[in-house]
Write an enzyme that holds these catalytic residues in place. Structure first.
Site, mmCIF file in Angstrom:
data_model
loop_
_atom_site.group_PDB
_atom_site.id
_atom_site.type_symbol
_atom_site.label_atom_id
_atom_site.label_comp_id
_atom_site.label_asym_id
_atom_site.label_seq_id
_atom_site.Cartn_x
_atom_site.Cartn_y
_atom_site.Cartn_z
ATOM 1 N N CYS A 198 -0.862 3.988 -5.153
ATOM 2 C CA CYS A 198 -1.326 3.725 -7.117
ATOM 3 C C CYS A 198 -2.427 2.688 -7.249
ATOM 4 O O CYS A 198 -2.559 2.856 -7.931
ATOM 5 C CB CYS A 198 -0.039 3.475 -6.771
ATOM 6 S SG CYS A 198 1.622 4.588 -5.950
ATOM 7 N N CYS A 222 2.081 0.551 -3.105
ATOM 8 C CA CYS A 222 1.906 1.950 -3.186
ATOM 9 C C CYS A 222 -0.149 1.809 -2.468
ATOM 10 O O CYS A 222 -0.792 1.380 -4.116
ATOM 11 C CB CYS A 222 2.488 2.759 -4.071
ATOM 12 S SG CYS A 222 1.319 4.253 -4.483
#
Length: 99
Positions: free
Chosen positions: A27, A24
């Protein structure tokens, strides 16, 4: 992790859980922001990162549909939830409002 998780969130100290995934992009942007939050707040908060791919049952239990998703707990109660990347000051303000 599941058994330990209950012990972690039952803390009198606020616990910020970061549900993330290695793949991600957002993230990866959030990780250094959370480090700065921890550096600034020190022992007034615990920050725990949970990989949704390795802890699918936990992510499902808290209905994490997208990453990153942050949840704030204190004494076992979920106080706050937010998906996406927030700026350091926004996260700090949120945590401070529950301490």
């Amino acid at each position: 992790m599941k058994d330990n998780f209950s012990n972690i969130i039952n803390s009198a100290t606020p616990v910020l859980i970061d549900f993330y995934a290695d793949w991600c992009g957002p993230c990866k942007m959030l990780a250094p922001i959370l480090k700065e939050v921890k550096d600034e707040l020190g022992d007034t908060v615990k920050i725990i990162k949970i990989d949704v791919d390795k802890n699918q049952s936990l992510a499902s239990r808290y209905q994490v549909r997208g990453v990153p998703t942050m949840l704030l707990f204190k004494e076992g109660k979920q106080l706050w939830r937010q998906s996406g990347v927030l700026q350091k000051q926004d996260i700090i303000s949120t945590i401070n409002s529950y301490t």
